[in-house]
Design a protein around this motif. Structure first.
Motif, PDB file in Angstrom:
ATOM      1  N   HIS A   1       0.816  -1.217   0.000  1.00 50.11           N
ATOM      2  CA  HIS A   1       0.000   0.000   0.000  1.00 50.11           C
ATOM      3  C   HIS A   1       0.851   1.270   0.000  1.00 50.11           C
ATOM      4  CE1 HIS A   1      -4.068  -1.323  -0.082  1.00 50.11           C
ATOM      5  NE2 HIS A   1      -3.958  -2.078   0.993  1.00 50.11           N
ATOM      6  N   LEU A   2       2.061   1.193   0.475  1.00 53.42           N
ATOM      7  CA  LEU A   2       2.933   2.364   0.405  1.00 53.42           C
ATOM      8  C   LEU A   2       3.300   2.681  -1.046  1.00 53.42           C
ATOM      9  CD1 LEU A   2       5.342   1.802   3.430  1.00 53.42           C
ATOM     10  CD2 LEU A   2       3.176   3.077   3.361  1.00 53.42           C
ATOM     11  N   LEU A   3       3.232   1.664  -1.909  1.00 51.65           N
ATOM     12  CA  LEU A   3       3.534   1.840  -3.335  1.00 51.65           C
ATOM     13  C   LEU A   3       2.277   2.016  -4.173  1.00 51.65           C
ATOM     14  CD1 LEU A   3       6.217  -0.996  -3.651  1.00 51.65           C
ATOM     15  CD2 LEU A   3       6.592   1.442  -3.188  1.00 51.65           C
ATOM     16  N   GLN A   4       1.219   1.321  -3.780  1.00 50.93           N
ATOM     17  CA  GLN A   4      -0.064   1.358  -4.492  1.00 50.93           C
ATOM     18  C   GLN A   4      -1.172   1.530  -3.456  1.00 50.93           C
ATOM     19  OE1 GLN A   4      -0.856   1.198  -7.776  1.00 50.93           O
ATOM     20  NE2 GLN A   4       1.316   1.235  -8.275  1.00 50.93           N
ATOM     21  N   PRO A   5      -1.689   2.724  -3.268  1.00 46.53           N
ATOM     22  CA  PRO A   5      -2.680   2.963  -2.208  1.00 46.53           C
ATOM     23  C   PRO A   5      -3.960   2.133  -2.312  1.00 46.53           C
ATOM     24  CG  PRO A   5      -1.769   5.030  -2.979  1.00 46.53           C
ATOM     25  CD  PRO A   5      -1.276   3.968  -3.912  1.00 46.53           C
ATOM     26  N   GLY A   6      -4.443   1.858  -3.494  1.00 51.98           N
ATOM     27  CA  GLY A   6      -5.697   1.117  -3.646  1.00 51.98           C
ATOM     28  C   GLY A   6      -5.476  -0.375  -3.808  1.00 51.98           C
TER      29      GLY A   6
ATOM     30  N   PRO B   1      -5.413  -3.621  -9.920  1.00 50.91           N
ATOM     31  CA  PRO B   1      -4.610  -4.710 -10.499  1.00 50.91           C
ATOM     32  C   PRO B   1      -3.112  -4.581 -10.212  1.00 50.91           C
ATOM     33  CG  PRO B   1      -6.145  -3.833 -12.127  1.00 50.91           C
ATOM     34  CD  PRO B   1      -6.234  -2.948 -10.927  1.00 50.91           C
ATOM     35  N   GLU B   2      -2.591  -3.361 -10.202  1.00 56.51           N
ATOM     36  CA  GLU B   2      -1.153  -3.169  -9.934  1.00 56.51           C
ATOM     37  C   GLU B   2      -0.797  -3.625  -8.519  1.00 56.51           C
ATOM     38  OE1 GLU B   2      -3.189  -0.515 -10.683  1.00 56.51           O
ATOM     39  OE2 GLU B   2      -2.748  -0.222 -12.805  1.00 56.51           O
ATOM     40  N   PHE B   3      -1.697  -3.332  -7.593  1.00 60.04           N
ATOM     41  CA  PHE B   3      -1.488  -3.741  -6.201  1.00 60.04           C
ATOM     42  C   PHE B   3      -1.362  -5.263  -6.110  1.00 60.04           C
ATOM     43  CE2 PHE B   3      -3.237  -5.306  -2.213  1.00 60.04           C
ATOM     44  CZ  PHE B   3      -2.513  -4.589  -1.265  1.00 60.04           C
ATOM     45  N   TRP B   4      -2.338  -5.988  -6.687  1.00 58.43           N
ATOM     46  CA  TRP B   4      -2.342  -7.449  -6.590  1.00 58.43           C
ATOM     47  C   TRP B   4      -1.197  -8.073  -7.367  1.00 58.43           C
ATOM     48  CZ3 TRP B   4      -4.619  -9.024  -2.558  1.00 58.43           C
ATOM     49  CH2 TRP B   4      -5.721  -8.333  -2.051  1.00 58.43           C
ATOM     50  N   THR B   5      -0.758  -7.424  -8.443  1.00 59.60           N
ATOM     51  CA  THR B   5       0.394  -7.929  -9.194  1.00 59.60           C
ATOM     52  C   THR B   5       1.646  -7.897  -8.326  1.00 59.60           C
ATOM     53  OG1 THR B   5      -0.553  -7.264 -11.311  1.00 59.60           O
ATOM     54  CG2 THR B   5       1.838  -7.542 -11.238  1.00 59.60           C
ATOM     55  N   LEU B   6       1.807  -6.841  -7.552  1.00 58.69           N
ATOM     56  CA  LEU B   6       2.969  -6.751  -6.666  1.00 58.69           C
ATOM     57  C   LEU B   6       2.960  -7.850  -5.602  1.00 58.69           C
ATOM     58  CD1 LEU B   6       3.213  -2.881  -6.160  1.00 58.69           C
ATOM     59  CD2 LEU B   6       4.839  -4.348  -7.383  1.00 58.69           C
ATOM     60  N   LEU B   7       1.785  -8.256  -5.163  1.00 58.96           N
ATOM     61  CA  LEU B   7       1.687  -9.289  -4.116  1.00 58.96           C
ATOM     62  C   LEU B   7       1.803 -10.715  -4.654  1.00 58.96           C
ATOM     63  CD1 LEU B   7      -1.076  -8.035  -1.662  1.00 58.96           C
ATOM     64  CD2 LEU B   7       1.331  -8.392  -1.195  1.00 58.96           C
ATOM     65  N   GLU B   8       1.733 -10.896  -5.970  1.00 56.02           N
ATOM     66  CA  GLU B   8       1.763 -12.244  -6.545  1.00 56.02           C
ATOM     67  C   GLU B   8       3.020 -13.022  -6.182  1.00 56.02           C
ATOM     68  OE1 GLU B   8       1.187 -12.009 -10.746  1.00 56.02           O
ATOM     69  OE2 GLU B   8      -0.959 -11.651 -10.554  1.00 56.02           O
ATOM     70  N   ALA B   9       4.113 -12.356  -5.972  1.00 56.11           N
ATOM     71  CA  ALA B   9       5.374 -13.040  -5.701  1.00 56.11           C
ATOM     72  C   ALA B   9       5.401 -13.740  -4.347  1.00 56.11           C
ATOM     73  CB  ALA B   9       6.541 -12.056  -5.786  1.00 56.11           C
ATOM     74  N   TYR B  10       4.564 -13.316  -3.416  1.00 57.64           N
ATOM     75  CA  TYR B  10       4.589 -13.925  -2.084  1.00 57.64           C
ATOM     76  C   TYR B  10       3.984 -15.330  -2.164  1.00 57.64           C
ATOM     77  CZ  TYR B  10       4.159 -14.647   2.914  1.00 57.64           C
ATOM     78  OH  TYR B  10       4.275 -15.172   4.184  1.00 57.64           O
ATOM     79  N   PRO B  11       4.760 -16.361  -1.859  1.00 59.89           N
ATOM     80  CA  PRO B  11       4.296 -17.739  -2.089  1.00 59.89           C
ATOM     81  C   PRO B  11       3.136 -18.196  -1.201  1.00 59.89           C
ATOM     82  CG  PRO B  11       6.407 -17.739  -0.940  1.00 59.89           C
ATOM     83  CD  PRO B  11       6.115 -16.312  -1.327  1.00 59.89           C
ATOM     84  N   HIS B  12       2.921 -17.552  -0.065  1.00 59.97           N
ATOM     85  CA  HIS B  12       1.851 -17.970   0.856  1.00 59.97           C
ATOM     86  C   HIS B  12       0.645 -17.026   0.805  1.00 59.97           C
ATOM     87  CE1 HIS B  12       4.714 -20.803   2.407  1.00 59.97           C
ATOM     88  NE2 HIS B  12       5.540 -19.827   2.710  1.00 59.97           N
ATOM     89  N   ARG B  13       0.554 -16.227  -0.227  1.00 60.88           N
ATOM     90  CA  ARG B  13      -0.508 -15.210  -0.327  1.00 60.88           C
ATOM     91  C   ARG B  13      -1.898 -15.815  -0.182  1.00 60.88           C
ATOM     92  NH1 ARG B  13      -1.952 -12.614  -5.947  1.00 60.88           N
ATOM     93  NH2 ARG B  13      -2.520 -14.785  -6.097  1.00 60.88           N
ATOM     94  N   ASP B  14      -2.235 -16.771  -1.026  1.00 60.09           N
ATOM     95  CA  ASP B  14      -3.583 -17.341  -0.995  1.00 60.09           C
ATOM     96  C   ASP B  14      -3.833 -18.122   0.294  1.00 60.09           C
ATOM     97  OD1 ASP B  14      -4.112 -16.208  -3.452  1.00 60.09           O
ATOM     98  OD2 ASP B  14      -3.557 -18.014  -4.564  1.00 60.09           O
ATOM     99  N   ARG B  15      -2.816 -18.828   0.747  1.00 62.44           N
ATOM    100  CA  ARG B  15      -2.948 -19.597   1.986  1.00 62.44           C
ATOM    101  C   ARG B  15      -3.187 -18.666   3.176  1.00 62.44           C
ATOM    102  NH1 ARG B  15       1.983 -22.864   4.671  1.00 62.44           N
ATOM    103  NH2 ARG B  15       0.828 -23.890   6.326  1.00 62.44           N
ATOM    104  N   ALA B  16      -2.446 -17.560   3.226  1.00 63.56           N
ATOM    105  CA  ALA B  16      -2.600 -16.605   4.330  1.00 63.56           C
ATOM    106  C   ALA B  16      -3.967 -15.930   4.278  1.00 63.56           C
ATOM    107  CB  ALA B  16      -1.483 -15.558   4.276  1.00 63.56           C
ATOM    108  N   ARG B  17      -4.408 -15.565   3.085  1.00 61.25           N
ATOM    109  CA  ARG B  17      -5.735 -14.955   2.965  1.00 61.25           C
ATOM    110  C   ARG B  17      -6.811 -15.932   3.445  1.00 61.25           C
ATOM    111  NH1 ARG B  17      -6.870 -12.041  -2.505  1.00 61.25           N
ATOM    112  NH2 ARG B  17      -8.577 -11.303  -1.227  1.00 61.25           N
ATOM    113  N   GLY B  18      -6.672 -17.201   3.063  1.00 62.75           N
ATOM    114  CA  GLY B  18      -7.630 -18.213   3.516  1.00 62.75           C
ATOM    115  C   GLY B  18      -7.592 -18.389   5.024  1.00 62.75           C
ATOM    116  N   TYR B  19      -6.408 -18.372   5.597  1.00 62.18           N
ATOM    117  CA  TYR B  19      -6.254 -18.506   7.044  1.00 62.18           C
ATOM    118  C   TYR B  19      -6.990 -17.372   7.760  1.00 62.18           C
ATOM    119  CZ  TYR B  19      -3.875 -19.124  11.546  1.00 62.18           C
ATOM    120  OH  TYR B  19      -3.593 -19.330  12.872  1.00 62.18           O
ATOM    121  N   LEU B  20      -6.766 -16.149   7.293  1.00 60.34           N
ATOM    122  CA  LEU B  20      -7.401 -14.990   7.919  1.00 60.34           C
ATOM    123  C   LEU B  20      -8.915 -15.012   7.736  1.00 60.34           C
ATOM    124  CD1 LEU B  20      -4.782 -12.310   6.877  1.00 60.34           C
ATOM    125  CD2 LEU B  20      -5.193 -13.176   9.201  1.00 60.34           C
TER     126      LEU B  20
END
Length: 142
Positions: free
Chosen positions: A103-108, A111-130
């Motif tokens: 969010h410091l790079l992309q406030p909203g 699509p650009e925001f989610w593209t930056l997060l794609e590299a994190y390997p546990h993204r979907d797992r962490a979202r599901g956990y939360l």
């Protein structure tokens, strides 16, 4: 709950329950506990996933976020994480922290925001956990 074969002896049962408990507890022990740990974690995550472009001015735990896991203020570079995350696995805390760094790079949440997060390997797992954690709280009355 740990399921074990019926033929296990009491000693085998103790051994395997202890072993599994240790494995389950390990990620929690690695989660950042202090604000200093959060700053160090943020620097590492920014370097690893965002090319060190996200540089927060402050990163701290807060006790007043009951509906959010974290928040960022791009104007001043501050990041706050809910202290409800403290006992969660490190990969979940890392996801929330990386989310706020992004969010410091992309406030909203475009699509650009989610593209930056794609590299994190546990993204979907962490979202599901939360999501599961939140759903469990609403159904159990927490």
């Amino acid at each position: 709950m740990v399921l074990i074969p019926a033929w296990f002896s009491a000693a085998d049962e103790r051994h395997w329950v202890d072993r599994m408990q240790t494995r389950l507890d390990a990620p929690r022990r690695r989660a950042p506990r202090s604000d200093v740990d959060l700053v160090e974690r943020a620097d590492r995550l920014s370097a690893e996933y965002l090319g060190a472009r996200a540089r927060p001015s402050t990163v701290r735990w807060v006790g007043n976020q009951n509906r959010r896991w974290g928040s960022a203020t791009p104007a001043d570079g501050s990041i706050r994480l809910s202290d409800r995350l403290r006992d969660m696995p490190a990969w979940v805390v890392d996801y929330v922290l990386l989310h706020e760094l992004t969010h410091l790079l992309q406030p909203g949440h475009g699509p650009e925001f989610w593209t930056l997060l794609e590299a994190y390997p546990h993204r979907d797992r962490a979202r599901g956990y939360l999501e599961g954690f939140s759903a469990g709280r609403t159904t159990t009355g927490f």
